[in-house]
Scaffold this motif. Structure first.
Motif, PDB file in Angstrom:
ATOM      1  N   VAL A 198       0.940  -1.161  -0.108  1.00 36.53           N
ATOM      2  CA  VAL A 198       0.134  -0.042  -0.014  1.00 36.53           C
ATOM      3  C   VAL A 198       0.708   1.086   0.252  1.00 36.53           C
ATOM      4  O   VAL A 198       0.911   2.182  -0.743  1.00 36.53           O
ATOM      5  N   GLU A 199       1.736   1.304   0.966  1.00 33.67           N
ATOM      6  CA  GLU A 199       2.414   2.595   1.146  1.00 33.67           C
ATOM      7  C   GLU A 199       3.755   2.776   0.061  1.00 33.67           C
ATOM      8  O   GLU A 199       3.874   3.962  -0.187  1.00 33.67           O
ATOM      9  N   GLU A 200       4.538   1.691  -0.212  1.00 34.70           N
ATOM     10  CA  GLU A 200       5.815   1.795  -0.904  1.00 34.70           C
ATOM     11  C   GLU A 200       5.300   1.700  -2.473  1.00 34.70           C
ATOM     12  O   GLU A 200       5.638   2.284  -3.292  1.00 34.70           O
ATOM     13  N   TYR A 201       4.257   0.963  -2.674  1.00 30.59           N
ATOM     14  CA  TYR A 201       3.864   0.689  -4.298  1.00 30.59           C
ATOM     15  C   TYR A 201       2.839   1.469  -4.608  1.00 30.59           C
ATOM     16  O   TYR A 201       2.867   1.491  -5.903  1.00 30.59           O
ATOM     17  N   HIS A 202       2.050   1.718  -3.898  1.00 30.90           N
ATOM     18  CA  HIS A 202       0.925   2.661  -4.238  1.00 30.90           C
ATOM     19  C   HIS A 202       0.637   4.187  -3.521  1.00 30.90           C
ATOM     20  O   HIS A 202      -0.198   4.677  -3.994  1.00 30.90           O
ATOM     21  N   ASN A 203       1.760   4.457  -2.864  1.00 30.09           N
ATOM     22  CA  ASN A 203       1.911   5.771  -2.224  1.00 30.09           C
ATOM     23  C   ASN A 203       0.698   5.869  -1.393  1.00 30.09           C
ATOM     24  O   ASN A 203       0.194   7.240  -1.477  1.00 30.09           O
ATOM     25  N   GLY A 204       0.101   5.099  -0.635  1.00 26.89           N
ATOM     26  CA  GLY A 204      -1.208   5.141  -0.090  1.00 26.89           C
ATOM     27  C   GLY A 204      -0.815   4.849   1.543  1.00 26.89           C
ATOM     28  O   GLY A 204       0.387   5.186   1.940  1.00 26.89           O
ATOM     29  N   LYS A 205      -1.856   4.763   2.128  1.00 29.36           N
ATOM     30  CA  LYS A 205      -1.759   4.585   4.023  1.00 29.36           C
ATOM     31  C   LYS A 205      -2.567   3.502   4.335  1.00 29.36           C
ATOM     32  O   LYS A 205      -3.612   3.215   3.751  1.00 29.36           O
ATOM     33  N   VAL A 206      -2.091   2.708   5.207  1.00 27.50           N
ATOM     34  CA  VAL A 206      -2.655   1.884   5.880  1.00 27.50           C
ATOM     35  C   VAL A 206      -2.670   1.803   7.302  1.00 27.50           C
ATOM     36  O   VAL A 206      -1.566   2.194   7.958  1.00 27.50           O
ATOM     37  N   LYS A 207      -3.570   1.529   8.033  1.00 32.08           N
ATOM     38  CA  LYS A 207      -3.516   1.755   9.621  1.00 32.08           C
ATOM     39  C   LYS A 207      -4.691   1.011  10.280  1.00 32.08           C
ATOM     40  O   LYS A 207      -5.785   0.344   9.500  1.00 32.08           O
ATOM     41  N   VAL A 208      -4.608   0.774  11.419  1.00 33.85           N
ATOM     42  CA  VAL A 208      -5.635   0.391  12.309  1.00 33.85           C
ATOM     43  C   VAL A 208      -6.427   1.695  12.746  1.00 33.85           C
ATOM     44  O   VAL A 208      -5.975   2.645  13.520  1.00 33.85           O
ATOM     45  N   LEU A 209      -7.716   1.603  12.238  1.00 30.88           N
ATOM     46  CA  LEU A 209      -8.583   2.931  12.405  1.00 30.88           C
ATOM     47  C   LEU A 209      -9.078   3.070  14.000  1.00 30.88           C
ATOM     48  O   LEU A 209      -9.060   3.663  14.558  1.00 30.88           O
ATOM     49  N   SER A 210      -9.799   1.872  14.215  1.00 30.17           N
ATOM     50  CA  SER A 210     -10.002   1.547  15.701  1.00 30.17           C
ATOM     51  C   SER A 210      -9.947   0.001  16.073  1.00 30.17           C
ATOM     52  O   SER A 210     -10.073  -0.933  15.062  1.00 30.17           O
ATOM     53  N   SER A 211     -10.006  -0.058  17.223  1.00 32.47           N
ATOM     54  CA  SER A 211      -9.976  -1.615  17.583  1.00 32.47           C
ATOM     55  C   SER A 211     -10.425  -1.743  19.127  1.00 32.47           C
ATOM     56  O   SER A 211      -9.859  -0.953  20.268  1.00 32.47           O
ATOM     57  N   THR A 212     -11.612  -2.543  19.527  1.00 31.22           N
ATOM     58  CA  THR A 212     -12.093  -2.762  20.705  1.00 31.22           C
ATOM     59  C   THR A 212     -12.195  -4.333  20.825  1.00 31.22           C
ATOM     60  O   THR A 212     -11.770  -5.063  20.159  1.00 31.22           O
ATOM     61  N   LYS A 213     -12.641  -4.595  21.956  1.00 30.95           N
ATOM     62  CA  LYS A 213     -12.938  -6.048  22.518  1.00 30.95           C
ATOM     63  C   LYS A 213     -13.970  -6.750  21.424  1.00 30.95           C
ATOM     64  O   LYS A 213     -14.072  -8.019  21.220  1.00 30.95           O
ATOM     65  N   GLU A 214     -14.693  -5.709  20.871  1.00 30.08           N
ATOM     66  CA  GLU A 214     -15.781  -5.945  19.931  1.00 30.08           C
ATOM     67  C   GLU A 214     -15.337  -6.260  18.460  1.00 30.08           C
ATOM     68  O   GLU A 214     -16.323  -6.595  17.735  1.00 30.08           O
ATOM     69  N   GLY A 215     -14.072  -5.803  18.254  1.00 29.00           N
ATOM     70  CA  GLY A 215     -13.674  -5.817  16.599  1.00 29.00           C
ATOM     71  C   GLY A 215     -12.512  -4.857  16.459  1.00 29.00           C
ATOM     72  O   GLY A 215     -12.423  -3.856  17.191  1.00 29.00           O
ATOM     73  N   THR A 216     -12.016  -4.722  15.211  1.00 29.11           N
ATOM     74  CA  THR A 216     -11.294  -4.053  14.800  1.00 29.11           C
ATOM     75  C   THR A 216     -11.569  -3.624  13.051  1.00 29.11           C
ATOM     76  O   THR A 216     -12.240  -4.084  12.417  1.00 29.11           O
ATOM     77  N   ILE A 217     -11.387  -2.342  13.057  1.00 27.34           N
ATOM     78  CA  ILE A 217     -11.494  -1.857  11.584  1.00 27.34           C
ATOM     79  C   ILE A 217     -10.248  -1.197  11.061  1.00 27.34           C
ATOM     80  O   ILE A 217      -9.476  -0.413  11.580  1.00 27.34           O
ATOM     81  N   MET A 218      -9.884  -1.865   9.937  1.00 22.21           N
ATOM     82  CA  MET A 218      -8.606  -1.654   9.111  1.00 22.21           C
ATOM     83  C   MET A 218      -8.823  -0.577   7.948  1.00 22.21           C
ATOM     84  O   MET A 218      -9.848  -0.581   7.638  1.00 22.21           O
ATOM     85  N   GLN A 219      -7.933   0.257   7.973  1.00 19.74           N
ATOM     86  CA  GLN A 219      -8.259   1.601   6.888  1.00 19.74           C
ATOM     87  C   GLN A 219      -6.907   1.403   5.744  1.00 19.74           C
ATOM     88  O   GLN A 219      -5.758   1.815   6.281  1.00 19.74           O
ATOM     89  N   ILE A 220      -7.387   1.422   4.347  1.00 23.99           N
ATOM     90  CA  ILE A 220      -6.522   1.704   3.462  1.00 23.99           C
ATOM     91  C   ILE A 220      -7.138   2.817   2.575  1.00 23.99           C
ATOM     92  O   ILE A 220      -8.134   3.191   2.500  1.00 23.99           O
ATOM     93  N   SER A 221      -6.088   3.881   2.458  1.00 28.06           N
ATOM     94  CA  SER A 221      -6.222   5.269   1.974  1.00 28.06           C
ATOM     95  C   SER A 221      -5.540   5.270   0.630  1.00 28.06           C
ATOM     96  O   SER A 221      -4.347   4.995   0.752  1.00 28.06           O
ATOM     97  N   LEU A 222      -6.131   5.440  -0.610  1.00 30.73           N
ATOM     98  CA  LEU A 222      -5.589   5.785  -1.796  1.00 30.73           C
ATOM     99  C   LEU A 222      -6.111   6.816  -2.320  1.00 30.73           C
ATOM    100  O   LEU A 222      -7.147   7.228  -2.274  1.00 30.73           O
ATOM    101  N   LYS A 223      -5.266   7.569  -3.156  1.00 33.63           N
ATOM    102  CA  LYS A 223      -5.580   8.886  -3.966  1.00 33.63           C
ATOM    103  C   LYS A 223      -6.309   8.647  -5.223  1.00 33.63           C
ATOM    104  O   LYS A 223      -5.905   7.746  -5.848  1.00 33.63           O
ATOM    105  N   ILE A 224      -7.425   9.290  -5.366  1.00 31.52           N
ATOM    106  CA  ILE A 224      -8.440   9.184  -6.293  1.00 31.52           C
ATOM    107  C   ILE A 224      -7.823   9.852  -7.604  1.00 31.52           C
ATOM    108  O   ILE A 224      -7.180  11.057  -7.368  1.00 31.52           O
ATOM    109  N   CYS A 225      -7.551   9.167  -8.721  1.00 32.58           N
ATOM    110  CA  CYS A 225      -7.172   9.670  -9.991  1.00 32.58           C
ATOM    111  C   CYS A 225      -7.980  11.036 -10.550  1.00 32.58           C
ATOM    112  O   CYS A 225      -9.124  11.047 -10.417  1.00 32.58           O
TER     113      CYS A 225
END
Length: 382
Positions: free
Chosen positions: A354-381
Protein backbone atom coordinates in the motif's frame (compact mmCIF):
# COMPACT_ATOMS: atom_id res chain seq x y z
CA UNK A 1 22.11 -11.41 -4.26
CA UNK A 2 25.55 -11.50 -2.74
CA UNK A 3 25.81 -11.81 1.04
CA UNK A 4 29.54 -11.36 1.22
CA UNK A 5 31.15 -12.14 4.63
CA UNK A 6 33.94 -9.69 3.72
CA UNK A 7 31.43 -6.88 4.15
CA UNK A 8 30.77 -7.91 7.75
CA UNK A 9 34.52 -8.14 8.38
CA UNK A 10 35.09 -4.65 6.98
CA UNK A 11 32.25 -3.30 9.17
CA UNK A 12 33.88 -4.88 12.23
CA UNK A 13 37.30 -3.44 11.31
CA UNK A 14 35.72 0.00 10.82
CA UNK A 15 34.02 -0.20 14.22
CA UNK A 16 37.23 -1.37 15.92
CA UNK A 17 39.31 1.36 14.25
CA UNK A 18 36.76 4.00 15.33
CA UNK A 19 36.88 2.72 18.90
CA UNK A 20 40.70 2.82 18.93
CA UNK A 21 40.80 6.36 17.50
CA UNK A 22 38.27 7.66 20.01
CA UNK A 23 40.11 5.92 22.88
CA UNK A 24 43.38 7.56 21.82
CA UNK A 25 41.67 10.97 21.71
CA UNK A 26 40.29 10.44 25.23
CA UNK A 27 43.65 9.27 26.55
CA UNK A 28 45.44 12.21 24.95
CA UNK A 29 42.87 14.67 26.32
CA UNK A 30 43.19 13.22 29.81
CA UNK A 31 47.01 13.40 29.62
CA UNK A 32 46.86 16.99 28.40
CA UNK A 33 44.47 17.90 31.25
CA UNK A 34 46.80 16.41 33.87
CA UNK A 35 49.83 18.13 32.38
CA UNK A 36 48.05 21.47 32.21
CA UNK A 37 46.93 21.08 35.83
CA UNK A 38 50.51 20.32 36.91
CA UNK A 39 51.73 23.42 35.07
CA UNK A 40 49.10 25.51 36.81
CA UNK A 41 50.18 24.07 40.17
CA UNK A 42 53.79 24.91 39.41
CA UNK A 43 52.76 28.48 38.49
CA UNK A 44 50.85 28.82 41.78
CA UNK A 45 53.82 27.54 43.77
CA UNK A 46 56.03 30.23 42.16
CA UNK A 47 53.37 32.82 42.99
CA UNK A 48 53.19 31.55 46.59
CA UNK A 49 57.01 31.69 46.92
CA UNK A 50 57.06 35.27 45.65
CA UNK A 51 54.24 36.18 48.02
CA UNK A 52 56.01 34.56 50.98
CA UNK A 53 59.16 36.59 50.24
CA UNK A 54 57.07 39.74 49.92
CA UNK A 55 55.31 39.11 53.25
CA UNK A 56 58.62 38.41 55.03
CA UNK A 57 60.20 41.72 53.95
CA UNK A 58 60.30 44.68 56.36
CA UNK A 59 57.68 47.34 55.69
CA UNK A 60 60.21 49.84 54.30
CA UNK A 61 62.12 47.29 52.14
CA UNK A 62 62.04 47.36 48.35
CA UNK A 63 60.58 44.06 47.05
CA UNK A 64 62.15 44.51 43.62
CA UNK A 65 60.58 43.94 40.21
CA UNK A 66 60.48 40.13 40.17
CA UNK A 67 57.72 39.53 42.78
CA UNK A 68 55.61 42.34 41.31
CA UNK A 69 56.01 40.89 37.80
CA UNK A 70 54.93 37.44 39.06
CA UNK A 71 51.86 38.92 40.77
CA UNK A 72 50.84 40.89 37.68
CA UNK A 73 51.25 37.91 35.32
CA UNK A 74 48.56 35.88 37.05
CA UNK A 75 45.46 36.98 35.14
CA UNK A 76 43.60 33.68 34.76
CA UNK A 77 43.72 31.62 37.96
CA UNK A 78 41.24 32.66 40.69
CA UNK A 79 42.72 32.63 44.20
CA UNK A 80 42.11 33.60 47.80
CA UNK A 81 45.03 34.29 50.12
CA UNK A 82 44.24 33.84 53.82
CA UNK A 83 46.81 35.65 55.93
CA UNK A 84 47.80 34.58 59.43
CA UNK A 85 45.65 37.39 60.85
CA UNK A 86 42.63 35.85 58.98
CA UNK A 87 42.41 38.70 56.49
CA UNK A 88 41.63 37.91 52.84
CA UNK A 89 43.36 38.87 49.67
CA UNK A 90 41.80 37.81 46.36
CA UNK A 91 42.82 37.76 42.73
CA UNK A 92 40.75 37.19 39.55
CA UNK A 93 37.47 37.26 41.50
CA UNK A 94 34.75 39.84 40.65
CA UNK A 95 35.18 42.91 42.84
CA UNK A 96 31.47 43.22 43.62
CA UNK A 97 31.63 39.84 45.42
CA UNK A 98 34.67 40.54 47.58
CA UNK A 99 32.55 41.96 50.42
CA UNK A 100 30.31 38.89 50.49
CA UNK A 101 31.85 36.71 53.22
CA UNK A 102 29.45 33.81 52.54
CA UNK A 103 30.47 33.77 48.88
CA UNK A 104 34.17 33.80 49.79
CA UNK A 105 33.73 30.90 52.21
CA UNK A 106 31.98 28.89 49.48
CA UNK A 107 34.82 29.70 47.13
CA UNK A 108 37.38 28.57 49.72
CA UNK A 109 35.60 25.25 50.01
CA UNK A 110 35.40 24.92 46.23
CA UNK A 111 39.07 25.77 45.71
CA UNK A 112 40.10 23.31 48.40
CA UNK A 113 38.17 20.53 46.59
CA UNK A 114 39.79 21.42 43.25
CA UNK A 115 43.42 21.85 44.39
CA UNK A 116 45.41 21.26 47.55
CA UNK A 117 46.06 24.61 49.34
CA UNK A 118 49.64 25.89 49.44
CA UNK A 119 50.99 26.73 52.90
CA UNK A 120 53.43 29.68 52.91
CA UNK A 121 56.11 29.84 55.60
CA UNK A 122 59.32 31.76 56.20
CA UNK A 123 61.96 30.13 58.37
CA UNK A 124 59.32 27.90 59.98
CA UNK A 125 56.96 30.79 60.67
CA UNK A 126 53.45 30.49 59.21
CA UNK A 127 52.61 33.41 56.91
CA UNK A 128 49.49 32.54 54.90
CA UNK A 129 47.56 29.86 53.00
CA UNK A 130 46.86 30.10 49.27
CA UNK A 131 43.64 28.62 47.97
CA UNK A 132 43.28 28.57 44.20
CA UNK A 133 40.79 27.19 41.72
CA UNK A 134 40.98 26.01 38.17
CA UNK A 135 41.44 28.62 35.47
CA UNK A 136 38.71 29.17 32.88
CA UNK A 137 40.72 27.26 30.27
CA UNK A 138 41.19 24.30 32.63
CA UNK A 139 37.48 24.26 33.48
CA UNK A 140 36.59 24.13 29.80
CA UNK A 141 39.13 21.39 29.23
CA UNK A 142 37.65 19.45 32.16
CA UNK A 143 34.28 19.23 30.40
CA UNK A 144 35.78 18.39 27.03
CA UNK A 145 35.86 14.58 27.72
CA UNK A 146 32.15 14.72 28.59
CA UNK A 147 31.40 16.45 25.29
CA UNK A 148 33.60 13.90 23.55
CA UNK A 149 31.74 11.04 25.23
CA UNK A 150 28.47 12.48 23.94
CA UNK A 151 29.99 12.63 20.46
CA UNK A 152 31.11 9.01 20.84
CA UNK A 153 27.61 8.03 21.94
CA UNK A 154 26.06 9.76 18.94
CA UNK A 155 28.69 8.23 16.67
CA UNK A 156 27.93 4.79 18.08
CA UNK A 157 24.19 5.36 17.65
CA UNK A 158 24.72 6.33 14.00
CA UNK A 159 26.89 3.24 13.42
CA UNK A 160 24.28 1.04 15.09
CA UNK A 161 21.55 2.59 12.94
CA UNK A 162 23.62 2.07 9.77
CA UNK A 163 24.41 -1.56 10.64
CA UNK A 164 20.78 -2.22 11.55
CA UNK A 165 19.58 -0.63 8.31
CA UNK A 166 22.12 -2.65 6.37
CA UNK A 167 20.95 -5.83 8.08
CA UNK A 168 17.31 -5.00 7.35
CA UNK A 169 18.23 -4.34 3.72
CA UNK A 170 19.95 -7.72 3.47
CA UNK A 171 16.90 -9.40 5.03
CA UNK A 172 14.63 -7.64 2.53
CA UNK A 173 16.83 -8.89 -0.31
CA UNK A 174 16.69 -12.39 1.14
CA UNK A 175 12.88 -12.36 1.40
CA UNK A 176 12.57 -10.92 -2.11
CA UNK A 177 14.94 -13.58 -3.45
CA UNK A 178 13.02 -16.37 -1.71
CA UNK A 179 9.73 -15.03 -3.10
CA UNK A 180 11.07 -14.87 -6.66
CA UNK A 181 12.57 -18.35 -6.32
CA UNK A 182 9.20 -19.66 -5.02
CA UNK A 183 7.45 -18.13 -8.05
CA UNK A 184 10.02 -19.76 -10.32
CA UNK A 185 9.61 -23.18 -8.68
CA UNK A 186 5.79 -23.02 -8.88
CA UNK A 187 6.02 -22.25 -12.59
CA UNK A 188 7.25 -25.75 -13.55
CA UNK A 189 4.42 -27.86 -12.04
CA UNK A 190 1.91 -25.18 -13.04
CA UNK A 191 2.79 -25.61 -16.71
CA UNK A 192 2.39 -29.37 -16.28
CA UNK A 193 -1.04 -28.93 -14.63
CA UNK A 194 -2.20 -26.82 -17.57
CA UNK A 195 -1.28 -29.66 -19.93
CA UNK A 196 -2.97 -32.34 -17.82
CA UNK A 197 -6.11 -30.23 -17.55
CA UNK A 198 -6.30 -29.90 -21.34
CA UNK A 199 -6.09 -33.70 -21.60
CA UNK A 200 -8.89 -34.09 -19.05
CA UNK A 201 -11.11 -31.83 -21.14
CA UNK A 202 -10.81 -34.29 -24.02
CA UNK A 203 -11.79 -37.25 -21.83
CA UNK A 204 -15.34 -38.36 -21.12
CA UNK A 205 -15.49 -37.06 -17.53
CA UNK A 206 -17.56 -34.53 -15.60
CA UNK A 207 -16.74 -31.10 -17.08
CA UNK A 208 -17.30 -29.51 -13.66
CA UNK A 209 -14.10 -31.20 -12.43
CA UNK A 210 -12.09 -29.62 -15.21
CA UNK A 211 -13.58 -26.18 -14.54
CA UNK A 212 -12.69 -26.37 -10.84
CA UNK A 213 -9.15 -27.49 -11.65
CA UNK A 214 -8.89 -24.55 -14.05
CA UNK A 215 -9.95 -22.15 -11.28
CA UNK A 216 -7.22 -23.51 -9.03
CA UNK A 217 -4.68 -23.19 -11.83
CA UNK A 218 -5.69 -19.55 -12.34
CA UNK A 219 -5.31 -19.08 -8.60
CA UNK A 220 -1.80 -20.56 -8.69
CA UNK A 221 -0.93 -18.27 -11.59
CA UNK A 222 -2.09 -15.28 -9.54
CA UNK A 223 0.03 -16.36 -6.57
CA UNK A 224 3.04 -16.86 -8.85
CA UNK A 225 2.56 -13.39 -10.30
CA UNK A 226 2.38 -11.85 -6.81
CA UNK A 227 5.54 -13.50 -5.57
CA UNK A 228 7.45 -12.61 -8.72
CA UNK A 229 6.72 -8.89 -8.14
CA UNK A 230 8.12 -8.76 -4.60
CA UNK A 231 11.34 -6.76 -4.51
CA UNK A 232 10.66 -4.95 -7.79
CA UNK A 233 8.56 -1.89 -8.58
CA UNK A 234 5.24 -3.13 -10.03
CA UNK A 235 3.42 -1.40 -12.90
CA UNK A 236 0.30 0.55 -11.89
CA UNK A 237 -2.74 1.04 -14.08
CA UNK A 238 -5.95 3.01 -13.82
CA UNK A 239 -8.56 0.74 -12.22
CA UNK A 240 -11.95 0.94 -10.58
CA UNK A 241 -11.28 0.42 -6.88
CA UNK A 242 -14.82 -0.86 -6.30
CA UNK A 243 -14.47 -3.60 -8.92
CA UNK A 244 -11.04 -4.75 -7.75
CA UNK A 245 -12.07 -4.77 -4.09
CA UNK A 246 -15.24 -6.70 -4.89
CA UNK A 247 -13.27 -9.31 -6.87
CA UNK A 248 -11.02 -10.08 -3.89
CA UNK A 249 -14.01 -9.92 -1.52
CA UNK A 250 -16.12 -12.35 -3.58
CA UNK A 251 -13.27 -14.83 -3.93
CA UNK A 252 -12.91 -15.11 -0.14
CA UNK A 253 -16.65 -14.97 0.58
CA UNK A 254 -17.36 -18.01 -1.60
CA UNK A 255 -14.53 -20.03 -0.06
CA UNK A 256 -15.05 -19.11 3.61
CA UNK A 257 -17.09 -20.76 6.34
CA UNK A 258 -20.88 -20.35 6.33
CA UNK A 259 -20.55 -19.19 9.94
CA UNK A 260 -19.10 -15.89 8.72
CA UNK A 261 -21.44 -13.16 7.58
CA UNK A 262 -20.03 -11.00 4.77
CA UNK A 263 -21.21 -7.54 3.74
CA UNK A 264 -19.99 -5.13 1.06
CA UNK A 265 -20.94 -1.49 0.61
CA UNK A 266 -19.63 1.35 -1.56
CA UNK A 267 -20.79 4.98 -1.62
CA UNK A 268 -20.32 5.04 -5.41
CA UNK A 269 -20.08 2.56 -8.26
CA UNK A 270 -16.65 3.80 -9.35
CA UNK A 271 -13.54 5.24 -7.71
CA UNK A 272 -10.69 5.46 -10.25
CA UNK A 273 -7.26 4.88 -8.69
CA UNK A 274 -3.80 3.77 -9.86
CA UNK A 275 -3.43 0.11 -8.88
CA UNK A 276 -1.59 -3.09 -9.50
CA UNK A 277 -4.65 -5.38 -9.36
CA UNK A 278 -2.74 -8.52 -8.43
CA UNK A 279 -0.98 -6.95 -5.45
CA UNK A 280 -4.02 -4.94 -4.33
CA UNK A 281 -6.18 -8.10 -4.28
CA UNK A 282 -3.47 -9.75 -2.18
CA UNK A 283 -3.74 -6.87 0.28
CA UNK A 284 -7.51 -7.21 0.64
CA UNK A 285 -7.22 -10.98 1.03
CA UNK A 286 -4.60 -10.60 3.77
CA UNK A 287 -6.72 -8.13 5.75
CA UNK A 288 -9.90 -10.18 5.39
CA UNK A 289 -8.10 -13.42 6.35
CA UNK A 290 -6.61 -11.71 9.41
CA UNK A 291 -10.12 -10.65 10.42
CA UNK A 292 -11.40 -14.21 9.97
CA UNK A 293 -8.53 -15.57 12.08
CA UNK A 294 -9.24 -12.98 14.80
CA UNK A 295 -12.90 -14.17 14.92
CA UNK A 296 -11.77 -17.83 15.00
CA UNK A 297 -13.97 -18.63 12.00
CA UNK A 298 -17.23 -17.18 13.32
CA UNK A 299 -18.51 -13.59 13.12
CA UNK A 300 -18.98 -10.74 10.66
CA UNK A 301 -16.70 -9.21 8.02
CA UNK A 302 -17.69 -5.88 6.49
CA UNK A 303 -15.97 -4.09 3.59
CA UNK A 304 -16.92 -0.47 2.99
CA UNK A 305 -15.57 2.02 0.44
CA UNK A 306 -15.92 5.65 1.49
CA UNK A 307 -14.70 8.84 -0.27
CA UNK A 308 -12.55 11.25 1.79
CA UNK A 309 -11.79 14.40 -0.25
CA UNK A 310 -9.02 13.61 -2.76
CA UNK A 311 -8.70 10.12 -1.26
CA UNK A 312 -10.86 7.05 -0.97
CA UNK A 313 -10.84 4.82 2.12
CA UNK A 314 -11.38 1.07 2.12
CA UNK A 315 -12.59 0.00 5.58
CA UNK A 316 -12.37 -3.68 6.54
CA UNK A 317 -13.99 -4.48 9.88
CA UNK A 318 -14.34 -7.70 11.84
CA UNK A 319 -15.89 -8.79 15.13
CA UNK A 320 -12.74 -10.39 16.49
CA UNK A 321 -10.97 -10.02 19.85
CA UNK A 322 -9.33 -6.69 18.92
CA UNK A 323 -5.78 -5.32 19.00
CA UNK A 324 -4.10 -3.57 21.94
CA UNK A 325 -3.48 0.12 21.21
CA UNK A 326 0.21 -0.35 21.98
CA UNK A 327 0.40 -2.81 19.05
CA UNK A 328 -1.26 -0.59 16.42
CA UNK A 329 2.15 0.02 14.82
CA UNK A 330 3.86 -3.22 15.84
CA UNK A 331 1.48 -5.42 13.85
CA UNK A 332 3.05 -4.08 10.63
CA UNK A 333 6.58 -5.07 11.66
CA UNK A 334 8.05 -8.15 9.93
CA UNK A 335 7.93 -11.18 12.21
CA UNK A 336 5.26 -9.80 14.56
CA UNK A 337 2.37 -12.21 15.04
CA UNK A 338 -0.17 -13.05 17.73
CA UNK A 339 -0.78 -16.50 16.26
CA UNK A 340 0.84 -19.69 17.51
CA UNK A 341 1.70 -20.52 13.92
CA UNK A 342 2.72 -17.96 11.38
CA UNK A 343 5.65 -15.95 10.06
CA UNK A 344 4.22 -12.51 10.82
CA UNK A 345 4.70 -11.34 7.22
CA UNK A 346 1.10 -10.74 6.07
CA UNK A 347 0.56 -7.23 7.44
CA UNK A 348 4.17 -6.31 6.71
CA UNK A 349 3.51 -7.10 3.04
CA UNK A 350 0.23 -5.17 3.20
CA UNK A 351 2.04 -2.07 4.44
CA UNK A 352 4.74 -2.38 1.80
CA UNK A 353 2.25 -2.91 -1.04
CA UNK A 354 0.00 0.00 0.00
CA UNK A 355 2.57 2.57 1.09
CA UNK A 356 5.66 1.82 -1.01
CA UNK A 357 4.06 0.59 -4.23
CA UNK A 358 0.79 2.58 -4.25
CA UNK A 359 1.80 5.69 -2.25
CA UNK A 360 -1.17 5.13 0.06
CA UNK A 361 -1.65 4.64 3.77
CA UNK A 362 -2.76 1.67 5.85
CA UNK A 363 -3.50 1.77 9.57
CA UNK A 364 -5.64 0.42 12.39
CA UNK A 365 -8.53 2.91 12.42
CA UNK A 366 -9.99 1.57 15.66
CA UNK A 367 -9.96 -1.58 17.74
CA UNK A 368 -11.89 -2.76 20.80
CA UNK A 369 -12.86 -6.09 22.31
CA UNK A 370 -15.86 -6.03 19.96
CA UNK A 371 -13.74 -5.86 16.81
CA UNK A 372 -11.22 -4.05 14.62
CA UNK A 373 -11.45 -1.68 11.65
CA UNK A 374 -8.51 -1.52 9.25
CA UNK A 375 -8.26 1.39 6.80
CA UNK A 376 -6.56 1.64 3.41
CA UNK A 377 -6.33 5.16 1.90
CA UNK A 378 -5.57 5.67 -1.80
CA UNK A 379 -5.56 8.82 -3.91
CA UNK A 380 -8.36 9.19 -6.45
CA UNK A 381 -7.22 9.75 -10.03
CA UNK A 382 -8.06 13.15 -11.51
Amino acid sequence: MNFNPRKKTSNFILLLASFVIVSLILWNTNSFFKKFKEEERYKMEIWATAQAEFLSLPADADPGNLPLTIFQNNTSTPMILVNKDSTFKTNNIPEELLKDTTYLMKKLKQFKSENNPIIMEDKGEYLATLYYGNSEVLNKLKYYPIALMLIIFLFGAVLYFLFKTNKASEQNKLWAGMAKETAHQIGTPLTSLLGWNELLKNEDINTEISREIEKDIVRLQTITERFSKIGSLPALQRCNLVTETRNAYDYLRIRSSKLIHFSFDSRAEEFPVMLNPSLYNWTIENLVKNGIDAMKGKGSIAVEIVPAGKFVNVLISDTGHGIARSDFQNIFNPGYTSKKRGWGLGLSLVKRIVEEYHNGKVKVLSSTKEGTIMQISLKICA
